[in-house]
Design a protein around this motif. Sequence first.
Motif, PDB file in Angstrom:
ATOM      1  N   LEU A  38       0.879  -1.142  -0.079  1.00 50.91           N
ATOM      2  CA  LEU A  38      -0.011  -0.013   0.101  1.00 50.91           C
ATOM      3  C   LEU A  38       0.817   1.281  -0.002  1.00 50.91           C
ATOM      4  O   LEU A  38       1.808   1.308   0.851  1.00 50.91           O
ATOM      5  N   ALA A  39       0.621   2.290  -1.000  1.00 55.70           N
ATOM      6  CA  ALA A  39       1.412   3.285  -1.028  1.00 55.70           C
ATOM      7  C   ALA A  39       1.332   4.218   0.061  1.00 55.70           C
ATOM      8  O   ALA A  39       0.381   4.270   0.809  1.00 55.70           O
ATOM      9  N   GLY A  40       2.591   4.817   0.619  1.00 58.28           N
ATOM     10  CA  GLY A  40       2.713   5.430   1.547  1.00 58.28           C
ATOM     11  C   GLY A  40       3.701   5.019   2.937  1.00 58.28           C
ATOM     12  O   GLY A  40       3.461   5.759   3.806  1.00 58.28           O
ATOM     13  N   PHE A  41       4.369   4.004   2.615  1.00 59.53           N
ATOM     14  CA  PHE A  41       5.213   3.254   3.694  1.00 59.53           C
ATOM     15  C   PHE A  41       6.608   3.359   2.999  1.00 59.53           C
ATOM     16  O   PHE A  41       6.753   3.249   1.929  1.00 59.53           O
ATOM     17  N   TYR A  42       7.607   3.491   4.041  1.00 59.15           N
ATOM     18  CA  TYR A  42       8.972   3.331   3.839  1.00 59.15           C
ATOM     19  C   TYR A  42       9.900   2.474   4.545  1.00 59.15           C
ATOM     20  O   TYR A  42      10.612   3.131   5.859  1.00 59.15           O
ATOM     21  N   PRO A  43      10.030   1.386   4.279  1.00 55.01           N
ATOM     22  CA  PRO A  43      10.303   0.257   5.128  1.00 55.01           C
ATOM     23  C   PRO A  43      12.208   0.575   5.299  1.00 55.01           C
ATOM     24  O   PRO A  43      12.597   0.777   4.128  1.00 55.01           O
ATOM     25  N   HIS A  44      12.472   0.282   6.327  1.00 51.88           N
ATOM     26  CA  HIS A  44      13.901   0.619   6.688  1.00 51.88           C
ATOM     27  C   HIS A  44      14.298  -0.705   7.362  1.00 51.88           C
ATOM     28  O   HIS A  44      13.760  -1.123   8.442  1.00 51.88           O
ATOM     29  N   THR A  45      15.742  -1.135   6.950  1.00 53.53           N
ATOM     30  CA  THR A  45      16.027  -2.404   7.723  1.00 53.53           C
ATOM     31  C   THR A  45      17.579  -2.058   8.047  1.00 53.53           C
ATOM     32  O   THR A  45      18.232  -1.981   7.160  1.00 53.53           O
ATOM     33  N   PRO A  46      17.913  -1.804   9.322  1.00 58.12           N
ATOM     34  CA  PRO A  46      19.353  -1.519   9.787  1.00 58.12           C
ATOM     35  C   PRO A  46      20.047  -2.738   9.393  1.00 58.12           C
ATOM     36  O   PRO A  46      19.313  -4.066   9.776  1.00 58.12           O
ATOM     37  N   GLY A  47      21.382  -3.044   9.015  1.00 55.00           N
ATOM     38  CA  GLY A  47      22.354  -4.150   8.831  1.00 55.00           C
ATOM     39  C   GLY A  47      21.750  -4.805   7.471  1.00 55.00           C
ATOM     40  O   GLY A  47      21.344  -4.207   6.574  1.00 55.00           O
TER      41      GLY A  47
END
Length: 413
Positions: A177-186
């Motif tokens: 769904l448009a509007g999310f910005y997943p980030h994964t450290p490592g």
Amino acid sequence: MSEPASVARLTRDLTSALLPADLEAFYQDLHRHPELSFHEHRTAARLAERLKSAGYTVTEGVGRTGVVGVLANGDGPVVGLRGDMDALPVREATGLAYASTVDGVMHACGHDLHVTWLTAAAEILAAARETWSGTVVVIGQPAEESGGGAQTMVADGLHERFPRPDALFGQHAAPGLAGFYPHTPGLTMSAEVELDVVVHGVGGHGSRPESTVDPVVTAAHIVTRLQSVVAREVAAKDSAVLTVGQFHAGTRHNIIPAEARLALNLRTQDDSVRARVLAAVERIVRGECQAAGCPVPPEITVHPGFPNTVNDKALDEEIAAVHRELLGHDTVFDFGPTMGSEDFSLLAPAGVPYDYWYVTTTAADVWEAAPGDSLTEKFANVPGNHSPHFAPDLSVLVPGARTLVSAALSRLT
């Protein structure tokens, strides 16, 4: 490092004048004219033109079709922003008014979005020179899909001919769904290896199979047996994906061919798992060929692909905090490592931290119409990257530019 709130405020101010119509026109033009790996001549020219107009010193033809734009603005850190430019050999089936005009070629992975975001971010930063100090290096990379694009740019002097970045940033369009910005450290993406296998048989007439060694049957046994490698030879705690992407053999209905060819793709997140799977593949291929009585041993060629993509944890946490302030605290979350692979990390010189995140792009009506009640079920039922139906929602054009701008401003002084 600047405070997330101040970076978010500055980014909002600088991007408030963004014209969605201009971004849409640029994006739709790129989408209509997709180009395959190392053939991104038109795309590169469009990017270079916009960068030159914004005041960047632009070098074209870096790594064959790559583009590098440099904007020096006083003392301070050097920030690298990367966008990949190539399309895929996929026949588009979206039905969009701005669908591909090139038969059998499509921007099915969102690289047209990446170039649009990169261009907009570069222009915004150039127009706001009075708000920051340092150097921005914009990298339009060719041939991510086929592999080799990043390596070719590095071999062509990317790290010697242009300012060495103190931090490198990139992002990728993704389903959801448009509007999310997943980030994964490592660890955020997996390593990739490709293999080519040639099975040598004895060809002949289809009416006399007893006089042949049928490589089609042998290769079919190999394909079937390979399906057990991950299920039975990789521990449940480890991750691996082994895909047979191509199976080529024969020319006529009644001819048993003399050889069959397979193309395999392996994704892993651990070196020991990769070695174990590669050994299993070789054992199975050689064993099946021997069992079939093939006249000569098979050929197995391993092509090193992409390494693991491992975000700098501190940098990712910093940029994720900025994006939360800018786009909403609930829009940024840790998606975890994926089995996807990228050559983005190869653009970072040794010791240089990098951060790579995602921008979800599925239109709300498509998401709601997708079968399933849970997020996981819907995610599995919307068109994803490399699908002929992949059609990012235009609402992500402005936010995707803002994510890059804010990342750059977080490091520039």
